[in-house]
Design an enzyme around this catalytic site. Structure first.
Site, PDB file in Angstrom:
ATOM      1  N   TYR A  70      40.623   9.706  -6.151  1.00  0.00           N
ATOM      2  CA  TYR A  70      40.146   8.822  -5.086  1.00  0.00           C
ATOM      3  C   TYR A  70      41.289   7.902  -4.674  1.00  0.00           C
ATOM      4  O   TYR A  70      41.684   7.022  -5.443  1.00  0.00           O
ATOM      5  CB  TYR A  70      38.940   8.010  -5.576  1.00  0.00           C
ATOM      6  CG  TYR A  70      37.930   8.882  -6.302  1.00  0.00           C
ATOM      7  CD1 TYR A  70      36.976   9.619  -5.591  1.00  0.00           C
ATOM      8  CD2 TYR A  70      37.969   9.029  -7.697  1.00  0.00           C
ATOM      9  CE1 TYR A  70      36.083  10.457  -6.253  1.00  0.00           C
ATOM     10  CE2 TYR A  70      37.084   9.858  -8.361  1.00  0.00           C
ATOM     11  CZ  TYR A  70      36.147  10.569  -7.640  1.00  0.00           C
ATOM     12  OH  TYR A  70      35.276  11.399  -8.295  1.00  0.00           O
TER      13      TYR A  70
ATOM     14  N   ASP B 154      27.792  14.973  -3.209  1.00  0.00           N
ATOM     15  CA  ASP B 154      27.322  15.009  -4.605  1.00  0.00           C
ATOM     16  C   ASP B 154      25.806  15.037  -4.521  1.00  0.00           C
ATOM     17  O   ASP B 154      25.178  14.015  -4.231  1.00  0.00           O
ATOM     18  CB  ASP B 154      27.829  13.777  -5.356  1.00  0.00           C
ATOM     19  CG  ASP B 154      27.495  13.814  -6.849  1.00  0.00           C
ATOM     20  OD1 ASP B 154      26.637  14.627  -7.256  1.00  0.00           O
ATOM     21  OD2 ASP B 154      28.092  13.020  -7.602  1.00  0.00           O
TER      22      ASP B 154
ATOM     23  N   GLU C 285      33.374  17.165 -13.984  1.00  0.00           N
ATOM     24  CA  GLU C 285      33.503  16.592 -12.646  1.00  0.00           C
ATOM     25  C   GLU C 285      34.735  15.709 -12.446  1.00  0.00           C
ATOM     26  O   GLU C 285      34.610  14.509 -12.185  1.00  0.00           O
ATOM     27  CB  GLU C 285      32.248  15.796 -12.298  1.00  0.00           C
ATOM     28  CG  GLU C 285      31.769  14.796 -13.352  1.00  0.00           C
ATOM     29  CD  GLU C 285      30.500  14.062 -12.903  1.00  0.00           C
ATOM     30  OE1 GLU C 285      30.534  13.465 -11.819  1.00  0.00           O
ATOM     31  OE2 GLU C 285      29.505  14.093 -13.645  1.00  0.00           O
TER      32      GLU C 285
ATOM     33  N   HIS D  90      21.756  11.864 -16.022  1.00  0.00           N
ATOM     34  CA  HIS D  90      22.605  11.439 -17.155  1.00  0.00           C
ATOM     35  C   HIS D  90      21.702  11.557 -18.369  1.00  0.00           C
ATOM     36  O   HIS D  90      20.944  10.650 -18.695  1.00  0.00           O
ATOM     37  CB  HIS D  90      23.110  10.009 -16.970  1.00  0.00           C
ATOM     38  CG  HIS D  90      24.098   9.905 -15.840  1.00  0.00           C
ATOM     39  ND1 HIS D  90      24.648   8.721 -15.426  1.00  0.00           N
ATOM     40  CD2 HIS D  90      24.643  10.842 -15.031  1.00  0.00           C
ATOM     41  CE1 HIS D  90      25.485   8.936 -14.419  1.00  0.00           C
ATOM     42  NE2 HIS D  90      25.492  10.215 -14.148  1.00  0.00           N
TER      43      HIS D  90
ATOM     44  N   ARG E   1      36.120  15.193  -5.321  1.00  0.00           N
ATOM     45  CA  ARG E   1      35.530  15.457  -6.628  1.00  0.00           C
ATOM     46  C   ARG E   1      34.972  16.872  -6.594  1.00  0.00           C
ATOM     47  O   ARG E   1      34.483  17.323  -5.559  1.00  0.00           O
ATOM     48  CB  ARG E   1      34.425  14.445  -6.970  1.00  0.00           C
ATOM     49  CG  ARG E   1      33.737  14.732  -8.296  1.00  0.00           C
ATOM     50  CD  ARG E   1      32.920  13.551  -8.855  1.00  0.00           C
ATOM     51  NE  ARG E   1      31.769  13.207  -8.049  1.00  0.00           N
ATOM     52  CZ  ARG E   1      31.677  12.156  -7.252  1.00  0.00           C
ATOM     53  NH1 ARG E   1      32.706  11.331  -7.146  1.00  0.00           N
ATOM     54  NH2 ARG E   1      30.590  11.906  -6.558  1.00  0.00           N
TER      55      ARG E   1
ATOM     56  N   ASP F 299       0.805  -1.240   0.000  1.00  0.00           N
ATOM     57  CA  ASP F 299       0.000   0.000   0.000  1.00  0.00           C
ATOM     58  C   ASP F 299       0.830   1.278   0.000  1.00  0.00           C
ATOM     59  O   ASP F 299       0.318   2.347   0.322  1.00  0.00           O
ATOM     60  CB  ASP F 299      -0.950   0.034   1.215  1.00  0.00           C
ATOM     61  CG  ASP F 299      -2.061  -0.983   1.076  1.00  0.00           C
ATOM     62  OD1 ASP F 299      -2.258  -1.499  -0.043  1.00  0.00           O
ATOM     63  OD2 ASP F 299      -2.728  -1.255   2.086  1.00  0.00           O
TER      64      ASP F 299
ATOM     65  N   HIS G 253      36.636   7.474 -13.633  1.00  0.00           N
ATOM     66  CA  HIS G 253      35.384   7.780 -14.337  1.00  0.00           C
ATOM     67  C   HIS G 253      35.597   8.893 -15.353  1.00  0.00           C
ATOM     68  O   HIS G 253      36.656   9.506 -15.411  1.00  0.00           O
ATOM     69  CB  HIS G 253      34.253   8.108 -13.352  1.00  0.00           C
ATOM     70  CG  HIS G 253      34.499   9.305 -12.480  1.00  0.00           C
ATOM     71  ND1 HIS G 253      34.414  10.601 -12.940  1.00  0.00           N
ATOM     72  CD2 HIS G 253      34.833   9.403 -11.166  1.00  0.00           C
ATOM     73  CE1 HIS G 253      34.654  11.433 -11.942  1.00  0.00           C
ATOM     74  NE2 HIS G 253      34.930  10.741 -10.864  1.00  0.00           N
TER      75      HIS G 253
ATOM     76  N   ASP H 173      23.356  18.951 -10.784  1.00  0.00           N
ATOM     77  CA  ASP H 173      24.272  17.885 -10.379  1.00  0.00           C
ATOM     78  C   ASP H 173      25.578  18.541  -9.942  1.00  0.00           C
ATOM     79  O   ASP H 173      26.368  18.982 -10.781  1.00  0.00           O
ATOM     80  CB  ASP H 173      24.475  16.942 -11.581  1.00  0.00           C
ATOM     81  CG  ASP H 173      25.336  15.739 -11.240  1.00  0.00           C
ATOM     82  OD1 ASP H 173      25.675  15.553 -10.061  1.00  0.00           O
ATOM     83  OD2 ASP H 173      25.670  14.984 -12.171  1.00  0.00           O
TER      84      ASP H 173
ATOM     85  N   HIS I 138      29.755   5.510  -5.541  1.00  0.00           N
ATOM     86  CA  HIS I 138      28.299   5.584  -5.371  1.00  0.00           C
ATOM     87  C   HIS I 138      27.887   5.349  -3.917  1.00  0.00           C
ATOM     88  O   HIS I 138      26.868   4.721  -3.645  1.00  0.00           O
ATOM     89  CB  HIS I 138      27.599   4.577  -6.292  1.00  0.00           C
ATOM     90  CG  HIS I 138      27.721   4.952  -7.744  1.00  0.00           C
ATOM     91  ND1 HIS I 138      27.504   4.061  -8.769  1.00  0.00           N
ATOM     92  CD2 HIS I 138      28.036   6.125  -8.334  1.00  0.00           C
ATOM     93  CE1 HIS I 138      27.685   4.672  -9.933  1.00  0.00           C
ATOM     94  NE2 HIS I 138      28.025   5.926  -9.691  1.00  0.00           N
TER      95      HIS I 138
ATOM     96  N   HIS J 288      28.913  14.333 -18.307  1.00  0.00           N
ATOM     97  CA  HIS J 288      27.787  13.714 -19.032  1.00  0.00           C
ATOM     98  C   HIS J 288      26.800  14.821 -19.358  1.00  0.00           C
ATOM     99  O   HIS J 288      26.828  15.885 -18.742  1.00  0.00           O
ATOM    100  CB  HIS J 288      27.134  12.626 -18.169  1.00  0.00           C
ATOM    101  CG  HIS J 288      26.827  13.065 -16.757  1.00  0.00           C
ATOM    102  ND1 HIS J 288      25.695  13.775 -16.420  1.00  0.00           N
ATOM    103  CD2 HIS J 288      27.533  12.938 -15.601  1.00  0.00           C
ATOM    104  CE1 HIS J 288      25.717  14.026 -15.122  1.00  0.00           C
ATOM    105  NE2 HIS J 288      26.823  13.545 -14.596  1.00  0.00           N
TER     106      HIS J 288
ATOM    107  N   GLU K 164      32.398  19.136  -9.001  1.00  0.00           N
ATOM    108  CA  GLU K 164      31.486  18.981 -10.145  1.00  0.00           C
ATOM    109  C   GLU K 164      30.614  20.216 -10.324  1.00  0.00           C
ATOM    110  O   GLU K 164      29.948  20.665  -9.396  1.00  0.00           O
ATOM    111  CB  GLU K 164      30.586  17.756  -9.930  1.00  0.00           C
ATOM    112  CG  GLU K 164      29.526  17.600 -11.011  1.00  0.00           C
ATOM    113  CD  GLU K 164      28.702  16.316 -10.886  1.00  0.00           C
ATOM    114  OE1 GLU K 164      28.547  15.824  -9.755  1.00  0.00           O
ATOM    115  OE2 GLU K 164      28.231  15.834 -11.925  1.00  0.00           O
TER     116      GLU K 164
HETATM  117  N1  GLY Z   1      25.495  12.502  -9.455  1.00  0.00           N
HETATM  118  C1  GLY Z   1      25.664  11.642 -10.535  1.00  0.00           C
HETATM  119  C2  GLY Z   1      26.846  11.996 -11.318  1.00  0.00           C
HETATM  120  O1  GLY Z   1      27.615  12.833 -10.896  1.00  0.00           O
HETATM  121  O2  GLY Z   1      27.048  11.531 -12.406  1.00  0.00           O
HETATM  122 MN    MN Z   2      27.486  14.098 -12.644  1.00  0.00          MN
HETATM  123 MN    MN Z   3      27.133  14.263  -9.398  1.00  0.00          MN
END
Ligand code: GLY
Ligand code: MN
Ligand code: MN
Length: 416
Positions: A367, A239, A363, A340, A384, A19, A329, A250, A222, A333, A386
């Protein structure tokens, strides 16, 4: 679009447990074309000598509206949102074979939902079954997302304005988080500060699950548990960005829990910041998509050597990609209705060129996982930075610049 008919259902609702549902989020493509936020809705567009937009949606239902709230119903939806026609969604199966009759092509995104795929095929087969009456079924099925991806990639003035507003709310949230941080409080308490700022400014939701990662948690890309306690002497990586009327922001900022960067933290932070500055310098019309990433990697790779994290020359580090131990990474994006966002990164095998109206993130990070074979004072540091960049005629506009990111600006904001 050539002559044919397009079918675009919005997203389903999802149960969380008995529910109880996850907060509803419409499908981004559907919303892009309609602005309609209710579940159980389908857009049909007929493109031919005459074009026609048809919405199928829930009917008015006074009893359900007592429980679940207002719904437009077909008549009000048609006049409010400007569809040519609107019908109750329960008539969809009955009307679609008729609408598909004699259409040369069906535009639909096959493969993302098996039940919808099967439903469409039933309609097509029904039309085929009527062949003896002289009707023809669509001969081709074409992907509907592909043309929409291209449209979504270039933001118009109203989308850009919304994205600037979303960015503003998110930068305020990051500033609030910096002011609230101190040793002893929970990552979850910082998450609450972010959410408070999002919601009090009218943003409907976070654009993605916020990452509030103190200390070595920042090295987990993540990390979303946000369950630890902030410790004196650690950095904290946040983030987080809000979604406003469907559009995402973002942002990542990394700052010291106690308001003062240590020496090793400064080394790593300033390296990532210079990588970001070099990447941003590449964001301009005509630049290949990959140029900001390449620029960031070059700065980071050299920095990893200079800091004693990696051995070898810059050329060797780039050639062997050993930099991926600390930067694994991509540097960005597309950003828009989805965090994304839609849009190809390559065309005919080549990186596509940036154009005014595109919005992308930038970004870079570093690390250094605990246990890495590195100078001890760097182990456990994760950084990071961004921002969100709008490509303009002459370069780019950083729409998230109001969140401090130089060491001096961060320390000034955090000073008691
Ligand atoms: N917060 C998701 C990314 O930075 O791609
Ligand atoms: Mn991002
Ligand atoms: Mn991000």
């Amino acid at each position: 679009m050539e002559h044919g008919l397009a079918v675009l259902p919005t997203a389903p609702e999802h149960a969380r447990n008995r529910d109880s549902h996850y907060p509803y989020r419409y499908d981004s493509y559907f919303y892009y074309l309609t602005g309609f936020r209710e579940p159980e809705a389908v857009l049909v567009v007929v493109a031919g000598d005459t074009t026609k937009s048809i919405l199928f949606c829930r009917e008015k239902d006074p009893e359900r509206e007592v429980w679940d709230g207002f719904r437009y119903g077909p008549d009000a939806a048609r006049s409010m949102f400007g569809f040519d026609e609107a019908y109750p969604v329960r008539q969809l199966d009955e009307m679609m074979p008729q609408l598909l009759s004699n259409q040369p092509a069906l535009y639909y995104h096959l493969g993302s939902d098996g039940e919808w795929d099967a439903r469409l095929m039933r309609w097509v087969n029904e039309v085929r079954g009527r062949a003896r009456t002289g009707v023809t079924a669509p001969q081709t099925i074409r992907d509907l997302h592909a043309p929409l991806d291209e449209m979504r990639l270039l933001k118009d003035a109203s989308e850009i304005e919304l994205m600037r507003r979303a960015a503003r709310i998110s930068t305020d949230a990051h500033r609030r988080a910096m002011r609230a941080a101190k040793p002893g409080i929970g990552e979850f308490a910082i998450e609450a500060e972010l959410m408070h700022e999002f919601r009090r400014n009218g943003a409907q939701a976070p654009a993605y699950t916020p990452i509030v990662a103190s200390g070595a948690h920042a090295c987990v890309l993540h990390y979303v548990e946000n369950a630890d306690v902030l410790r004196d002497g650690d950095l904290i990586l946040i983030d987080a960005g809000c979604e406003l009327d469907g559009y995402a922001s973002d942002i990542t900022r990394t700052f010291p829990v106690n308001g003062r960067f240590s020496g090793p933290q400064r080394d790593v932070y300033d390296l990532v910041l210079s990588a970001q500055q070099e990447a941003i310098a590449e964001i301009k019309p005509g630049s290949p998509w990959i140029a900001p990433h390449d620029a960031a990697v070059k700065v980071l790779a050299q920095g990893f050597v200079d800091l004693g994290l990696l051995k070898g020359s810059l050329e060797q580090v780039l050639e062997t990609e050993s930099y991926k131990q600390f930067y694994m990474h991509r540097t960005g994006h597309w950003l828009g209705l989805d965090v994304h966002d839609a849009g190809d990164y390559k065309r005919d095998g080549d990186w596509r060129q940036l154009e005014p109206g595109m919005v992308l993130t930038v970004e870079p990070g570093c690390y250094i996982r605990p246990g890495s074979n590195v100078p001890e004072h760097y182990a456990g540091i994760g950084v990071r930075i961004e921002d969100d960049a709008l490509v303009t005629a002459s370069g780019c506009e950083i729409i998230t610049g109001a969140a401090p990111k130089t060491i001096a600006d961060i320390e000034a904001l955090m000073r008691p």
